[in-house]
Design an enzyme around this catalytic site. Structure first.
Site, PDB file in Angstrom:
ATOM      1  N   HIS A 283      -5.864 -10.030  -2.967  1.00  0.00           N
ATOM      2  CA  HIS A 283      -4.791  -9.492  -3.811  1.00  0.00           C
ATOM      3  C   HIS A 283      -5.182  -9.550  -5.291  1.00  0.00           C
ATOM      4  O   HIS A 283      -5.097  -8.548  -6.015  1.00  0.00           O
ATOM      5  CB  HIS A 283      -3.512 -10.303  -3.556  1.00  0.00           C
ATOM      6  CG  HIS A 283      -2.322  -9.857  -4.331  1.00  0.00           C
ATOM      7  ND1 HIS A 283      -1.270  -9.179  -3.756  1.00  0.00           N
ATOM      8  CD2 HIS A 283      -2.007  -9.964  -5.651  1.00  0.00           C
ATOM      9  CE1 HIS A 283      -0.358  -8.905  -4.684  1.00  0.00           C
ATOM     10  NE2 HIS A 283      -0.788  -9.374  -5.847  1.00  0.00           N
ATOM     11  N   GLU A 284      -5.624 -10.721  -5.732  1.00  0.00           N
ATOM     12  CA  GLU A 284      -5.939 -10.886  -7.156  1.00  0.00           C
ATOM     13  C   GLU A 284      -7.159 -10.054  -7.557  1.00  0.00           C
ATOM     14  O   GLU A 284      -7.180  -9.462  -8.639  1.00  0.00           O
ATOM     15  CB  GLU A 284      -6.163 -12.364  -7.492  1.00  0.00           C
ATOM     16  CG  GLU A 284      -4.955 -13.262  -7.244  1.00  0.00           C
ATOM     17  CD  GLU A 284      -3.682 -12.774  -7.918  1.00  0.00           C
ATOM     18  OE1 GLU A 284      -3.760 -12.243  -9.039  1.00  0.00           O
ATOM     19  OE2 GLU A 284      -2.600 -12.916  -7.308  1.00  0.00           O
ATOM     20  N   HIS A 287      -6.264  -6.462  -8.202  1.00  0.00           N
ATOM     21  CA  HIS A 287      -5.578  -6.206  -9.482  1.00  0.00           C
ATOM     22  C   HIS A 287      -6.548  -5.779 -10.581  1.00  0.00           C
ATOM     23  O   HIS A 287      -6.130  -5.170 -11.569  1.00  0.00           O
ATOM     24  CB  HIS A 287      -4.823  -7.452  -9.944  1.00  0.00           C
ATOM     25  CG  HIS A 287      -3.416  -7.533  -9.425  1.00  0.00           C
ATOM     26  ND1 HIS A 287      -2.530  -6.474  -9.495  1.00  0.00           N
ATOM     27  CD2 HIS A 287      -2.737  -8.553  -8.832  1.00  0.00           C
ATOM     28  CE1 HIS A 287      -1.368  -6.846  -8.973  1.00  0.00           C
ATOM     29  NE2 HIS A 287      -1.468  -8.086  -8.551  1.00  0.00           N
ATOM     30  N   GLU A 306       1.592  -3.961  -7.877  1.00  0.00           N
ATOM     31  CA  GLU A 306       1.780  -4.885  -6.756  1.00  0.00           C
ATOM     32  C   GLU A 306       1.645  -4.201  -5.394  1.00  0.00           C
ATOM     33  O   GLU A 306       1.189  -4.814  -4.440  1.00  0.00           O
ATOM     34  CB  GLU A 306       3.119  -5.612  -6.897  1.00  0.00           C
ATOM     35  CG  GLU A 306       3.233  -6.436  -8.182  1.00  0.00           C
ATOM     36  CD  GLU A 306       2.111  -7.448  -8.367  1.00  0.00           C
ATOM     37  OE1 GLU A 306       1.399  -7.739  -7.382  1.00  0.00           O
ATOM     38  OE2 GLU A 306       1.925  -7.928  -9.505  1.00  0.00           O
ATOM     39  N   TYR A 359       6.627  -5.783  -3.376  1.00  0.00           N
ATOM     40  CA  TYR A 359       5.207  -5.853  -3.013  1.00  0.00           C
ATOM     41  C   TYR A 359       4.998  -5.200  -1.645  1.00  0.00           C
ATOM     42  O   TYR A 359       4.131  -4.345  -1.458  1.00  0.00           O
ATOM     43  CB  TYR A 359       4.734  -7.311  -2.935  1.00  0.00           C
ATOM     44  CG  TYR A 359       4.610  -8.036  -4.262  1.00  0.00           C
ATOM     45  CD1 TYR A 359       5.630  -8.002  -5.203  1.00  0.00           C
ATOM     46  CD2 TYR A 359       3.479  -8.779  -4.540  1.00  0.00           C
ATOM     47  CE1 TYR A 359       5.510  -8.702  -6.398  1.00  0.00           C
ATOM     48  CE2 TYR A 359       3.353  -9.484  -5.740  1.00  0.00           C
ATOM     49  CZ  TYR A 359       4.371  -9.434  -6.655  1.00  0.00           C
ATOM     50  OH  TYR A 359       4.249 -10.121  -7.827  1.00  0.00           O
TER      51      TYR A 359
HETATM   52 ZN   LIG Z   1       0.038  -9.232  -7.712  1.00  0.00          ZN
END
Ligand SMILES: [Zn+2]
Length: 425
Positions: A283-284, A287, A306, A359
């Site tokens: 996830h990170e 980004h 998100e 999300y």
């Molecule tokens: Zn996030």
């Protein structure tokens, strides 16, 4: 539109753009005190006589404009600087602000405390969405991007990470100054400084980490697949947008991991030695493409950050031997069906910006688009998205237009139902 700008505390200022920030900071662990000089390159949009910057509770001692002492006031989180003679439209000038104090995070109604915060032994900066003025004078608007140089002096024994690549490490007495250059434009909320007694870990070329020593072993196991993750995302999303990628694991526990430009920050509780949080590693990392390189023009489009990051978790799962995206989508849909259906993710109220429903429904929206278009159109579309809006900002309407160009299927009803109506389609 239900997103209330008031929730952003009046941050962001019209009339000018900042193209570069040069921040020279010195931090003392014994007192938590920061002593700083910020040099900003300010370009006027129209003729300008006052530059208004966002800056929290730190004490300003001096302001220079074009090298000359300037008049200023600082109250209510706004530093108002008289330019002297009016700055002509489109001309640029350097504004220097000297300030000091013990930074405290910005308190918000909906998102808790954000910005500069002290750890048990060090500093974390996690500013999303309005925390940047807790540590430097800025134009705290999500869509405003600038290049940065950040230099931080700390006592020996501490490691510093900031955005961009390390440009220098100079020792003087018992202090070391760590300097970083971020040549890629960055929103103020993504600017960060991380200070702690960390161990340096190299994961792969261009991938490094600063890890609290008690978690070193577990970290090596939990993040061992990050280089494969990086390769997969480069294949699916296009070239990695920055020069390097850094990960920080703090000794303290954190509620959630947070992203900064080129850096992600995890708490000790996100490293369990069992890859129990690997989806968050994905996830990170995602980004960096979605949110950091392709940024937001306005916070109401937060689902773009998100939704893509949450969908990247599913893509990593299906390509690394876990459940397929379609199975994860079905499960997410079942869960969402049992939750209140009163959230319009394409225009959420500020209090729901970081609601898990946004999300999951964002990821579901993208999965539905993928299903409607087919993989042969969807993945090239993603790469065009990250290429077209690289180091810039984009809106939901931009995504709708781009996606529509990649398919004959009319996507408007799909986007309307998923993004702009509350009930689950
Ligand atoms: Zn996030």
């Amino acid at each position: 539109m239900v997103f209330r700008e008031a929730d952003l505390l009046g941050h962001g200022n019209p009339g000018y753009h900042i193209t570069h920030y040069d921040l020279a900071l010195a931090w003392r662990p014994s007192t938590g005190r920061l002593t700083a000089t910020a040099r900003l390159v300010v370009t006027a949009v129209d003729a300008l006589s006052t530059v208004v910057l966002d800056l929290g509770g730190l004490t300003v001692s001096k302001v220079l404009v074009g090298g000359q002492p300037a008049r200023w006031t600082h109250r209510g989180g706004k530093l108002r600087i008289r330019v002297g003679r009016t700055l002509a439209a489109e001309s640029a000038i350097e504004v220097e602000v000297r300030y000091a104090g013990r930074p405290v995070p910005v308190r918000t109604r909906h998102w808790g405390e954000v910005g500069w915060d002290e750890l048990t032994d060090g500093v974390i900066v996690a500013s999303q969405p309005v925390g940047a003025p807790s540590w430097f004078p800025c134009d705290d608007a999500v869509g405003e991007k600038a290049t940065y140089r950040i230099a931080v002096s700390v006592p020996d024994g501490y490691t510093v990470l900031a955005n961009g690549s390390r440009a220098g490490k100079a020792r003087s007495g018992r202090e070391t100054t760590w300097t970083f250059d971020e040549p890629a434009p960055m929103s103020a909320y993504l600017a960060t400084v991380q200070i702690g007694q960390y161990a340096d870990v190299a994961l792969a070329p261009g991938q490094h980490a600063a890890v609290t020593r008690s978690k070193l072993r577990a970290f090596r196991h939990d993040f061992a697949r990050q280089p494969q993750m990086m390769s997969l995302f480069v294949e699916l999303f296009g070239p990695y947008p920055f020069e390097s990628y850094g990960v920080v694991v703090t000794e303290d526990e954190l509620e959630v991991p947070v992203e900064a430009q080129g850096i992600s920050i995890f708490g000790a509780n996100h490293v369990d030695g069992k890859r129990g949080f690997e989806r968050l590693v994905a996830h990170e990392l995602a980004h960096q493409w979605f949110g950091n390189s392709v940024g937001l023009a306005a916070w109401r489009d937060i689902w773009l950050n998100e939704g893509f990051a949450a969908y990247a978790e599913w893509l990593w799962s299906e390509r690394s031997g876990g459940p397929r995206a379609s199975a994860l989508a079905a499960e997410a849909r079942r869960r969402l069906a049992g939750e209140p259906q009163d959230l319009v993710i394409g225009d959420p109220p500020a209090k729901d910006m970081f609601d898990d429903r946004l999300y999951k429904r964002g990821a579901l929206t993208l999965h539905t688009v993928r299903t409607a278009m087919g993989d042969a159109a969807f993945f090239p579309m993603l790469r065009e998205w990250t290429g077209t809006y690289r180091h810039a900002t984009a809106t939901t309407a931009d995504l709708q237009k781009l996606a529509q160009r990649h398919t004959d299927t009319d996507l408007a009803p799909l986007f309307d139902a998923w993004l702009f109506a509350a009930p689950l389609p």
